[in-house]
Design an enzyme around this catalytic site. Structure first.
Site, PDB file in Angstrom:
ATOM      1  N   VAL A  58       0.813  -1.229   0.000  1.00  0.00           N
ATOM      2  CA  VAL A  58       0.000   0.000   0.000  1.00  0.00           C
ATOM      3  C   VAL A  58       0.842   1.272   0.000  1.00  0.00           C
ATOM      4  O   VAL A  58       0.282   2.369  -0.075  1.00  0.00           O
ATOM      5  CB  VAL A  58      -0.990   0.083   1.199  1.00  0.00           C
ATOM      6  CG1 VAL A  58      -2.009  -1.035   1.134  1.00  0.00           C
ATOM      7  CG2 VAL A  58      -0.278   0.066   2.526  1.00  0.00           C
ATOM      8  N   LYS A  92       7.576   3.451   6.278  1.00  0.00           N
ATOM      9  CA  LYS A  92       6.949   3.746   4.985  1.00  0.00           C
ATOM     10  C   LYS A  92       5.449   3.440   4.997  1.00  0.00           C
ATOM     11  O   LYS A  92       4.650   4.211   4.482  1.00  0.00           O
ATOM     12  CB  LYS A  92       7.639   2.950   3.863  1.00  0.00           C
ATOM     13  CG  LYS A  92       8.953   3.592   3.426  1.00  0.00           C
ATOM     14  CD  LYS A  92       9.673   2.756   2.393  1.00  0.00           C
ATOM     15  CE  LYS A  92       8.984   2.807   1.050  1.00  0.00           C
ATOM     16  NZ  LYS A  92       9.743   2.001   0.044  1.00  0.00           N
ATOM     17  N   GLY A 103      -5.620   9.083   0.301  1.00  0.00           N
ATOM     18  CA  GLY A 103      -5.870   9.603  -1.053  1.00  0.00           C
ATOM     19  C   GLY A 103      -6.998   8.825  -1.713  1.00  0.00           C
ATOM     20  O   GLY A 103      -7.882   9.395  -2.363  1.00  0.00           O
ATOM     21  N   LYS A 106     -10.305   9.804  -0.205  1.00  0.00           N
ATOM     22  CA  LYS A 106     -10.765  11.103  -0.731  1.00  0.00           C
ATOM     23  C   LYS A 106     -11.366  10.915  -2.125  1.00  0.00           C
ATOM     24  O   LYS A 106     -12.459  11.403  -2.418  1.00  0.00           O
ATOM     25  CB  LYS A 106      -9.553  12.048  -0.770  1.00  0.00           C
ATOM     26  CG  LYS A 106      -9.821  13.393  -1.363  1.00  0.00           C
ATOM     27  CD  LYS A 106      -8.619  14.309  -1.153  1.00  0.00           C
ATOM     28  CE  LYS A 106      -8.651  15.482  -2.094  1.00  0.00           C
ATOM     29  NZ  LYS A 106      -7.660  15.395  -3.162  1.00  0.00           N
ATOM     30  N   ALA A 115      -5.827   2.275  11.912  1.00  0.00           N
ATOM     31  CA  ALA A 115      -5.392   1.448  13.041  1.00  0.00           C
ATOM     32  C   ALA A 115      -4.200   2.141  13.682  1.00  0.00           C
ATOM     33  O   ALA A 115      -3.077   2.060  13.203  1.00  0.00           O
ATOM     34  CB  ALA A 115      -4.995   0.060  12.556  1.00  0.00           C
ATOM     35  N   TYR A 146       8.019   2.624  14.718  1.00  0.00           N
ATOM     36  CA  TYR A 146       6.588   2.293  14.768  1.00  0.00           C
ATOM     37  C   TYR A 146       5.808   3.449  15.395  1.00  0.00           C
ATOM     38  O   TYR A 146       4.815   3.923  14.839  1.00  0.00           O
ATOM     39  CB  TYR A 146       6.406   1.019  15.584  1.00  0.00           C
ATOM     40  CG  TYR A 146       4.998   0.480  15.628  1.00  0.00           C
ATOM     41  CD1 TYR A 146       4.348   0.044  14.478  1.00  0.00           C
ATOM     42  CD2 TYR A 146       4.303   0.390  16.845  1.00  0.00           C
ATOM     43  CE1 TYR A 146       3.060  -0.472  14.523  1.00  0.00           C
ATOM     44  CE2 TYR A 146       3.011  -0.128  16.897  1.00  0.00           C
ATOM     45  CZ  TYR A 146       2.394  -0.556  15.745  1.00  0.00           C
ATOM     46  OH  TYR A 146       1.113  -1.066  15.786  1.00  0.00           O
ATOM     47  N   TYR A 160      -6.416  15.179   6.607  1.00  0.00           N
ATOM     48  CA  TYR A 160      -7.386  14.858   5.545  1.00  0.00           C
ATOM     49  C   TYR A 160      -8.809  15.123   6.024  1.00  0.00           C
ATOM     50  O   TYR A 160      -9.674  15.520   5.251  1.00  0.00           O
ATOM     51  CB  TYR A 160      -7.225  13.399   5.074  1.00  0.00           C
ATOM     52  CG  TYR A 160      -6.309  13.299   3.874  1.00  0.00           C
ATOM     53  CD1 TYR A 160      -4.954  13.589   4.011  1.00  0.00           C
ATOM     54  CD2 TYR A 160      -6.789  12.962   2.622  1.00  0.00           C
ATOM     55  CE1 TYR A 160      -4.110  13.541   2.919  1.00  0.00           C
ATOM     56  CE2 TYR A 160      -5.956  12.903   1.524  1.00  0.00           C
ATOM     57  CZ  TYR A 160      -4.614  13.190   1.670  1.00  0.00           C
ATOM     58  OH  TYR A 160      -3.788  13.140   0.591  1.00  0.00           O
ATOM     59  N   ARG A 187       5.637 -11.609  20.207  1.00  0.00           N
ATOM     60  CA  ARG A 187       4.810 -10.940  21.216  1.00  0.00           C
ATOM     61  C   ARG A 187       4.697 -11.829  22.437  1.00  0.00           C
ATOM     62  O   ARG A 187       4.863 -13.048  22.370  1.00  0.00           O
ATOM     63  CB  ARG A 187       3.429 -10.672  20.665  1.00  0.00           C
ATOM     64  CG  ARG A 187       3.405  -9.523  19.701  1.00  0.00           C
ATOM     65  CD  ARG A 187       1.966  -9.355  19.307  1.00  0.00           C
ATOM     66  NE  ARG A 187       1.783  -8.119  18.614  1.00  0.00           N
ATOM     67  CZ  ARG A 187       1.154  -8.040  17.448  1.00  0.00           C
ATOM     68  NH1 ARG A 187       0.694  -9.116  16.864  1.00  0.00           N
ATOM     69  NH2 ARG A 187       0.989  -6.867  16.877  1.00  0.00           N
TER      70      ARG A 187
HETATM   71  N1  UDP Z   1       7.958  -9.762  26.775  1.00  0.00           N
HETATM   72  C1  UDP Z   1       8.564 -10.728  27.552  1.00  0.00           C
HETATM   73  N2  UDP Z   1       8.987 -11.884  26.959  1.00  0.00           N
HETATM   74  C2  UDP Z   1       8.814 -12.138  25.643  1.00  0.00           C
HETATM   75  C3  UDP Z   1       8.173 -11.168  24.843  1.00  0.00           C
HETATM   76  C4  UDP Z   1       7.760  -9.982  25.444  1.00  0.00           C
HETATM   77  O1  UDP Z   1       8.741 -10.547  28.765  1.00  0.00           O
HETATM   78  O2  UDP Z   1       9.234 -13.216  25.169  1.00  0.00           O
HETATM   79  C5  UDP Z   1       7.510  -8.526  27.420  1.00  0.00           C
HETATM   80  C6  UDP Z   1       7.988  -7.259  26.719  1.00  0.00           C
HETATM   81  O3  UDP Z   1       9.257  -6.883  27.215  1.00  0.00           O
HETATM   82  C7  UDP Z   1       6.897  -6.282  27.103  1.00  0.00           C
HETATM   83  C8  UDP Z   1       5.647  -7.149  27.189  1.00  0.00           C
HETATM   84  O4  UDP Z   1       6.107  -8.485  27.355  1.00  0.00           O
HETATM   85  O5  UDP Z   1       7.147  -5.716  28.362  1.00  0.00           O
HETATM   86  C9  UDP Z   1       4.745  -7.075  25.979  1.00  0.00           C
HETATM   87  O6  UDP Z   1       5.530  -7.295  24.844  1.00  0.00           O
HETATM   88  P1  UDP Z   1       4.939  -7.451  23.389  1.00  0.00           P
HETATM   89  O7  UDP Z   1       6.097  -7.720  22.480  1.00  0.00           O
HETATM   90  O8  UDP Z   1       3.846  -8.444  23.369  1.00  0.00           O
HETATM   91  O9  UDP Z   1       4.272  -6.059  23.004  1.00  0.00           O
HETATM   92  P2  UDP Z   1       4.431  -4.533  23.509  1.00  0.00           P
HETATM   93  O10 UDP Z   1       3.342  -4.364  24.494  1.00  0.00           O
HETATM   94  O11 UDP Z   1       5.784  -4.331  24.141  1.00  0.00           O
HETATM   95  O12 UDP Z   1       4.261  -3.751  22.288  1.00  0.00           O
END
Ligand code: UDP
Length: 315
Positions: A58, A92, A103, A106, A115, A146, A160, A187
């Site tokens: 995109v 990006k 765009g 619009k 998001a 990010y 916009y 995560r």
């Molecule tokens: N975290 C952790 N162990 C992992 C991955 C993440 O302790 O293997 C911790 C990370 O340091 C943060 C929290 O869990 O404090 C949430 O991390 P995540 O990457 O899910 O997303 P964030 O909320 O940081 O964007």
């Protein structure tokens, strides 16, 4: 029948939104370059009436024939390890990608929903976080790619809205979990569940006292759709205010799985926010929305999903 484009439509949230909107009678076009999205998230939709997939980045000019009523801009690497690996793409898609998607909104006279993220608050000095807090972001730290891209995206969306009269919505999404998270997305929920299912140590970063508040994906999607259908153009937090430490999350995952895993402390990543909890007063008031799924119930569903994925593609 409303016709809705979802950028990042093969991703975790994008694909759940596609399901929910198709169920509500929308025609849905999922656009994704599949860098972090995965066709397996939407393979059940191929061949279904009213569904179309387009493979596109995109950040390039978007041409779509026919009318479009809604654009949900969800394309972006969104887990910390993804945006650390893909810093330029993250910047990006948040900047150029948002510009292209706006765009198109619009041009088509479509409603646009961005998001955004709790990361716009950075490592917050106000707790819980309300939408009128401007945040505490390190622009040049590893997470800056990010955070700043999303802050730019919010500014562009408001521009916009104000200067071109585009109808816009901004959702600030807090930690969300559930089926279709990637096993290797880094995560905390996906990582802990994968580790616990394999009886490996749970990698808790720092001393595990940092907090997060986890929202199950069905609640998140319901909140986002209510925002889309509302007339609220200022940002709205959608997340679950139930706050816990990362260590407590690890202990709960171990208990629910009945795992032999132990907790292993690892170095805390740079600029990792110490606390995070959404204030959802605005969502409650304007959207009559609050999360319904308890952490236990949500984790159980997510664990079932990861069991199946690990059985079919052991890592
Ligand atoms: N975290 C952790 N162990 C992992 C991955 C993440 O302790 O293997 C911790 C990370 O340091 C943060 C929290 O869990 O404090 C949430 O991390 P995540 O990457 O899910 O997303 P964030 O909320 O940081 O964007």
């Amino acid at each position: 029948m409303p016709r809705t484009l979802i950028t990042g439509g093969a991703g975790f949230l994008g694909s759940h939104l596609a399901d929910a909107l198709l169920n509500r009678g929308h025609e849905v076009i999922c656009m994704d370059n599949l860098i972090t999205g995965d066709l397996r998230n939407i393979e059940h939709l191929f061949g279904q009436d009213g569904f179309l997939f387009i493979r596109q980045d995109v950040t390039n000019y978007i041409h779509l024939p026919g009318p479009i009523d809604n654009i949900l801009h969800f394309a972006s690497p969104a887990s910390p390890i993804d945006y650390l690996k893909l810093p330029i793409q993250t910047l990006k898609v948040g900047s150029l990608g948002t510009h292209k998607a706006l765009g198109l909104a619009k041009e088509k006279n479509a409603r646009f929903l961005l998001a955004s993220t709790s990361e716009v608050y950075g490592d917050p000095l106000i707790h819980p976080q309300k939408e009128d807090y401007w945040g505490n972001v390190n622009p040049i730290g590893p997470r800056g790619v990010y955070d700043e891209a999303k802050r730019f995206a919010e500014a562009m969306t408001m521009a916009y809205n104000r200067y071109h009269g585009v109808e816009t919505r901004i959702v600030r999404i807090f930690n969300t979990y559930g089926p279709r998270m990637r096993v290797e997305d880094g995560r905390v929920v996906s990582t802990f569940i994968t580790q616990a299912l394999q009886n490996q140590p749970l990698t808790v970063f720092g001393d595990g006292s940092q907090t997060r508040s986890f929202c199950f994906v069905s609640d998140e999607v319901e909140g986002i759709i209510r925002l889309l259908e509302s007339d609220v153009s200022h940002p709205v937090n959608i997340g679950n205010p139930f706050e816990m430490t990362v260590k407590q999350l690890g202990e709960q995952v171990i208990e629910l799985i009945g795992s032999q895993s132990v907790i292993e402390l690892k170095e805390l990543p740079e600029d990792d926010p110490k606390v995070r909890q959404p204030d959802i007063t605005l969502a409650q008031h304007h959207l009559d929305w609050a999360p319904k799924v308890s952490l236990r119930e949500g984790l159980e569903k997510t664990i079932e999903y990861f069991k199946k994925v690990l059985a079919s593609q052991p890592i």
